[in-house]
Design an enzyme around this catalytic site. Structure first.
Site, short mmCIF file in Angstrom:
data_model
loop_
_atom_site.label_atom_id
_atom_site.label_comp_id
_atom_site.label_asym_id
_atom_site.label_seq_id
_atom_site.Cartn_x
_atom_site.Cartn_y
_atom_site.Cartn_z
N ARG A 14 0.81 -1.22 0.00
CA ARG A 14 0.00 0.00 0.00
C ARG A 14 0.85 1.27 0.00
NH1 ARG A 14 -5.19 0.74 1.52
NH2 ARG A 14 -5.27 -1.35 2.42
N GLU A 59 -6.19 -10.60 14.32
CA GLU A 59 -7.37 -10.97 13.53
C GLU A 59 -8.53 -11.45 14.41
OE1 GLU A 59 -8.15 -10.56 10.46
OE2 GLU A 59 -6.52 -11.05 9.08
N ARG A 77 0.27 -13.00 17.79
CA ARG A 77 -0.20 -11.65 18.11
C ARG A 77 -1.57 -11.69 18.78
NH1 ARG A 77 -0.05 -9.47 12.05
NH2 ARG A 77 1.90 -10.61 12.23
N LYS A 105 -9.11 -20.43 15.56
CA LYS A 105 -7.92 -20.58 16.41
C LYS A 105 -7.41 -19.23 16.91
CE LYS A 105 -4.72 -19.48 13.03
NZ LYS A 105 -3.50 -18.67 13.06
N ASP A 107 -2.43 -25.88 13.95
CA ASP A 107 -2.56 -24.43 13.82
C ASP A 107 -3.09 -23.82 15.11
OD1 ASP A 107 -2.18 -22.14 12.40
OD2 ASP A 107 -3.93 -22.35 11.11
#
Length: 336
Positions: A39, A289, A263, A199, A252
């Site tokens: 970006r 997320e 994070r 997850k 995962d």
């Protein structure tokens, strides 16, 4: 008509964060040509000049003979055979706003995004299919367990590539396999994608518990109950025979719930320690997320009414400003 798989594919990577950078590093190991869209035009110029992402995984050396950087996305897509989406789910629509369906025609689209489209509450693959008229068998999903930071360190890692067309997934898995990473293909695109979303929610719960000084014993019970919760949810939405003990699912979940690089766990830990959502987001300067995902999961589950006490606790803490200590205390009685 399915796209041909050329001997030297041209792969466009969309995104400038840690995971996008790690994917570019992996692809540089193989016989492919890479178009990398970021970006920020200053980042594009910096990578062209110095061969490093100035903001994420800055120690990773980018092979400038294989990688061309772009600021204009339609230009980066022109000769691509494959397109990898590696922008946080909350920002993918804005990133793709200049892209037309014809820009993606005949290309294989791969989602490396572990989230849902906010407000619409749909999977990235369903959004790509609907918004850009991409056939489902030309869409793949990248699943872990794999942290970008360990890719940067060239630690042995594994990926799962999911698609309704397992042959298409296998072709792409070869492009993502290298000396420090193995990738394999499976057909369960919906299960893999929903588990990748869930997850992150569970990692938030683990982080919150850790921030409240709960120990390893409690986290082990929390994670094992989480796997049962994920199975109930995924089976309700997309019932099929699947082995959730496989690395794309359980693996995962484990790496995201326990790793220092997670994070989402870090974000949850800050919430457990008393940070507000906004202050945790500002201090991290990275996207968790799971924060966006839990709102979508909570909305989706209004239809299915699956018993999801861990997800409910995370939702109440993040969106209803419930006390983390009180919510985890109530959750304790529901775990086995």
């Amino acid at each position: 008509m399915k796209p041909d798989i050329p001997s030297s594919p041209v792969i466009t990577v969309i995104g400038g964060g840690s995971w996008a950078t790690a994917i570019v590093k992996i692809l540089c190991e193989n016989d492919v040509h890479i178009r990398w869209w970021l970006r920020n035009i200053e980042d594009v110029e910096y990578i062209r000049k110095f061969g490093h992402n100035p903001n994420y995984l800055s120690d990773v050396q980018i092979n400038r003979r294989k990688v061309r950087t772009f600021h204009q996305l339609p230009k980066a897509l022109e000769d691509a055979t494959h397109v990898i989406l590696a922008v946080p789910a909350a920002f993918i629509q804005d990133a793709m706003k200049e892209v037309r369906p014809e820009d993606l025609q005949g290309k294989v689209i791969i989602s490396a995004i572990k989230g849902l489209i906010p407000n619409e509450n749909i999977l990235i693959t369903d959004w790509v299919e609907s918004a850009f008229s991409v056939p489902k068998d030309q869409i793949c999903v990248i699943a872990g367990p794999c942290h970008a930071e360990e890719v940067a360190l060239e630690k042995q890692s594994y990926l799962t590539i999911a698609s309704t067309d397992v042959i298409q997934a296998a072709h792409f898995a070869k492009m993502m396999s290298c000396r420090f990473l193995q990738a394999h293909a499976i057909k369960d695109i919906y299960g893999v994608e929903y588990c990748a979303v869930m997850k992150n929610v569970i990692a938030l719960a683990c982080g919150i518990a850790h921030g409240l000084n709960y120990g390893d014993n409690f986290q082990a019970v929390l994670v094992s109950n989480s796997m049962q919760e994920i199975q109930r949810f995924v089976d309700a939405i997309n019932p099929m025979q699947r082995d959730l003990m496989a690395s794309a699912y359980l693996g995962d979940l484990l790496v995201t719930a326990y790793s220092q690089f997670s994070r989402n766990r870090t974000f949850g830990n800050m919430i457990g320690r008393g940070y507000s959502v906004k202050s945790a987001q500002v201090e991290m300067n990275m996207i968790a997320e799971g924060y966006y995902a839990i709102k979508s999961i909570f909305a989706i589950n209004k239809q299915y009414q699956v018993n999801m006490p861990i997800s409910k606790a995370v939702y109440r803490i993040l969106y209803e400003k419930a006390s983390p200590a009180s919510e985890i205390q109530k959750l304790k009685a529901q775990l086995r």
